[in-house]
Scaffold this motif. Structure first.
Motif, short mmCIF file in Angstrom:
data_model
loop_
_atom_site.label_atom_id
_atom_site.label_comp_id
_atom_site.label_asym_id
_atom_site.label_seq_id
_atom_site.Cartn_x
_atom_site.Cartn_y
_atom_site.Cartn_z
N GLN A 29 0.81 -1.23 0.00
CA GLN A 29 0.00 0.00 0.00
C GLN A 29 0.84 1.28 0.00
O GLN A 29 0.38 2.34 -0.36
CB GLN A 29 -0.95 0.01 1.19
N TYR A 30 2.10 1.15 0.43
CA TYR A 30 2.94 2.34 0.51
C TYR A 30 3.57 2.72 -0.83
O TYR A 30 4.11 3.81 -0.96
CB TYR A 30 4.05 2.15 1.54
N CYS A 31 3.60 1.78 -1.77
CA CYS A 31 4.28 2.09 -3.02
C CYS A 31 3.45 1.69 -4.23
O CYS A 31 2.75 2.50 -4.81
CB CYS A 31 5.65 1.44 -3.06
N ALA A 32 3.45 0.39 -4.56
CA ALA A 32 2.84 -0.05 -5.82
C ALA A 32 1.34 0.22 -5.86
O ALA A 32 0.80 0.57 -6.91
CB ALA A 32 3.12 -1.53 -6.04
N ASP A 37 -2.72 3.67 -8.26
CA ASP A 37 -3.69 4.74 -8.09
C ASP A 37 -3.27 5.96 -8.92
O ASP A 37 -4.06 6.56 -9.64
CB ASP A 37 -3.71 5.11 -6.60
N LEU A 38 -1.97 6.25 -8.82
CA LEU A 38 -1.42 7.41 -9.55
C LEU A 38 -1.54 7.18 -11.06
O LEU A 38 -1.88 8.11 -11.81
CB LEU A 38 0.05 7.61 -9.15
N ALA A 39 -1.28 5.94 -11.48
CA ALA A 39 -1.39 5.62 -12.91
C ALA A 39 -2.80 5.96 -13.39
O ALA A 39 -3.00 6.50 -14.48
CB ALA A 39 -1.06 4.15 -13.15
N GLY A 40 -3.79 5.65 -12.53
CA GLY A 40 -5.18 5.96 -12.86
C GLY A 40 -5.39 7.47 -12.94
O GLY A 40 -5.95 7.99 -13.91
N SER A 41 -4.88 8.20 -11.93
CA SER A 41 -5.04 9.66 -11.90
C SER A 41 -4.38 10.31 -13.11
O SER A 41 -4.84 11.32 -13.63
CB SER A 41 -4.42 10.25 -10.64
N MET A 42 -3.26 9.68 -13.54
CA MET A 42 -2.53 10.23 -14.68
C MET A 42 -3.16 9.82 -16.01
O MET A 42 -2.64 10.15 -17.07
CB MET A 42 -1.07 9.75 -14.64
N ARG A 43 -4.26 9.07 -15.91
CA ARG A 43 -4.95 8.57 -17.11
C ARG A 43 -4.01 7.73 -17.99
O ARG A 43 -4.05 7.80 -19.21
CB ARG A 43 -5.52 9.73 -17.94
N LEU A 44 -3.14 6.96 -17.32
CA LEU A 44 -2.23 6.08 -18.08
C LEU A 44 -2.99 4.82 -18.47
O LEU A 44 -3.74 4.28 -17.66
CB LEU A 44 -1.02 5.70 -17.24
N GLY A 125 5.51 7.22 -6.38
CA GLY A 125 5.44 8.27 -7.40
C GLY A 125 5.58 7.76 -8.82
O GLY A 125 5.59 8.54 -9.77
N GLU A 126 5.73 6.42 -8.95
CA GLU A 126 6.01 5.88 -10.28
C GLU A 126 4.79 5.18 -10.90
O GLU A 126 4.80 3.96 -11.07
CB GLU A 126 7.21 4.93 -10.20
N GLY A 127 3.79 5.98 -11.20
CA GLY A 127 2.59 5.43 -11.84
C GLY A 127 2.93 4.73 -13.14
O GLY A 127 2.40 3.65 -13.45
#
Lengths: 172, 230
Positions: A29-32, A37-44, A125-127
């Motif tokens: 939960q702390y990274c991947a 989640d970030l990948a989703g926010s970044m619309r990747l 930070g690595e979406g």
């Protein structure tokens, strides 16, 4: 100890047309998990074949998690933890690395093939890295073909449920 | 503890040939601690067998149970009900567990899933190492607690052989020469003179001689509940 690999059954030639791998990802939960989640926010865009199981730390993983996921119909499994040296619990990701390596041997022994299991490391930070891992694993499993445990198309939800059962077994 | 390792899956599968139902039985004592045959290992082996059976298209009903000890009757008997419904019990206990389950459960086949290796200690995380040979007459009082029977490749009792090189054994440079360890230990304790004492030959009859070993305690024996005297 415990050697004797069995040659993994090659299902790449007999894969049904339109084979879509079912992949279970155990994410810290702390990274991947945050990276996903970030990948989703970044619309990747990344492979929709991946079902995520959130863990407090990849140090929670146990070989039975992976075996249960495969038993339940997963074609591939990956573990995604923090960068080495950055685990919130100091060495949980290093433990996970060892267990993935051990479980690869078990899968080789069964004849499913250790190549269907992998460990990735990334920061929250690595979406894009999560998306790349999901895509890479999907492509790898696509080329390996369906798990030799099931000739019929995989049921992603059943595989996910089996993976969760594995988590429960290990907690019992 | 008794240290064991799981047999290769192929060998286990072969020994289960013809079985349609199997109880994978773990042991909660030594083999749990050395991570060979406890509840977790039962889960892993059962899962591997289920997957193998599915891949091979064979029918195999696998059940799982772990008891506290497979070397005590009251625990082994807990396997009876589940075991008797199966064609065989696949014991993840040490060799003692397999033998004793066979003896107690009588009607069901008991098949070993482990190779029993030695009596050892947990010397590092995930590492077990032999420390006792179970020879029946302990002589380590004369070697300051270090056993040359278990830890010398030749089990010799009268000092190092010619293969002792720089403190290691000629069998494998990773193995310490136990007689070097004994010498260093006695030196550090100021007891080197003890090595000059002439000892009587070891009595090996206490070990493998005379058939299987048996030991008893009369104060723990079953009470004779025969007819009370009139």
């Amino acid at each position: 100890m415990m050697s004797d690999e069995r040659e993994a059954i090659d299902t790449s030639e007999t894969a049904p047309a339109g084979f879509e791998p079912v992949i279970v990802a155990f994410c810290c939960q702390y990274c991947a998990y945050a990276a996903a989640d970030l990948a989703g926010s970044m619309r990747l865009q990344y492979s929709p074949n991946v079902r995520v199981v959130r863990l407090l730390c990849t140090g929670k993983t146990d070989p039975i998690f992976f075996l249960k996921a495969f038993e339940g119909g997963a074609d591939g499994v990956f573990v995604a933890g923090c960068m080495e040296g950055n685990c919130h619990f100091v060495e949980g990701n290093l433990r996970a690395k060892q267990r993935v390596q051990h479980a690869k041997g078990l899968l080789d022994e069964v004849g499913i093939g250790g190549g269907r299991l992998e460990m990735y490391n990334m920061s929250a930070g690595e979406g894009a890295k999560f998306a790349a891992a999901a895509d890479e694993m999907t492509e790898r499993i696509r080329s390996l073909g369906p798990s030799p445990l099931r000739p019929e198309p995989g049921d992603a939800e059943a595989a996910l449920q089996a993976a969760l059962d594995g988590v429960e077994v290990a907690q019992a | 503890m008794i240290v064991a390792e799981r047999k290769p899956l192929d060998e286990i599968q072969q020994s289960l040939e013809g079985c349609k139902s199997v109880l994978v039985a773990g042991c909660g004592t030594c083999v749990t601690v050395c991570m060979a045959g406890g509840e977790k290992e039962v889960g892993v082996l059962a899962s591997m067998l289920r997957m193998r059976a599915k891949m091979d298209g064979t029918e195999l009903d696998i059940r799982e149970a772990t008891v506290q000890r497979q070397c005590d009757r009251e625990y082994v008997e807990q396997l009876a009900e589940l075991g008797e419904e199966c064609d065989a019990i696949l014991s993840m206990g040490c060799g003692v567990g397999v033998n004793y389950a066979t003896e107690v459960l009588k009607t069901v086949r008991v098949i070993p899933a482990l190779n029993t290796r030695f009596y050892g200690a947990n010397v590092d995380e995930g590492v077990w190492s032999e420390r006792c040979g179970g020879c029946g007459e302990c002589i380590v009082a004369s070697t300051e607690g270090i056993c040359p029977i278990a830890r010398c490749s030749k089990s010799i009792l009268n000092g190092p052989c010619g293969g002792s090189q720089d403190g290691t054994c000629e069998v494998d440079p990773e193995i310490a020469c136990v007689w070097q360890l004994i010498y260093d230990r006695m030196d550090s304790l100021g007891r080197l003179d003890k090595l000059e004492e002439i000892l009587a030959p070891k009595d090996w009859s206490k070990g493998r001689d005379g058939g299987p070993g048996t030991t008893s305690r009369e104060d723990a024996a079953a009470i004779d509940r025969g007819e009370a005297s009139e």
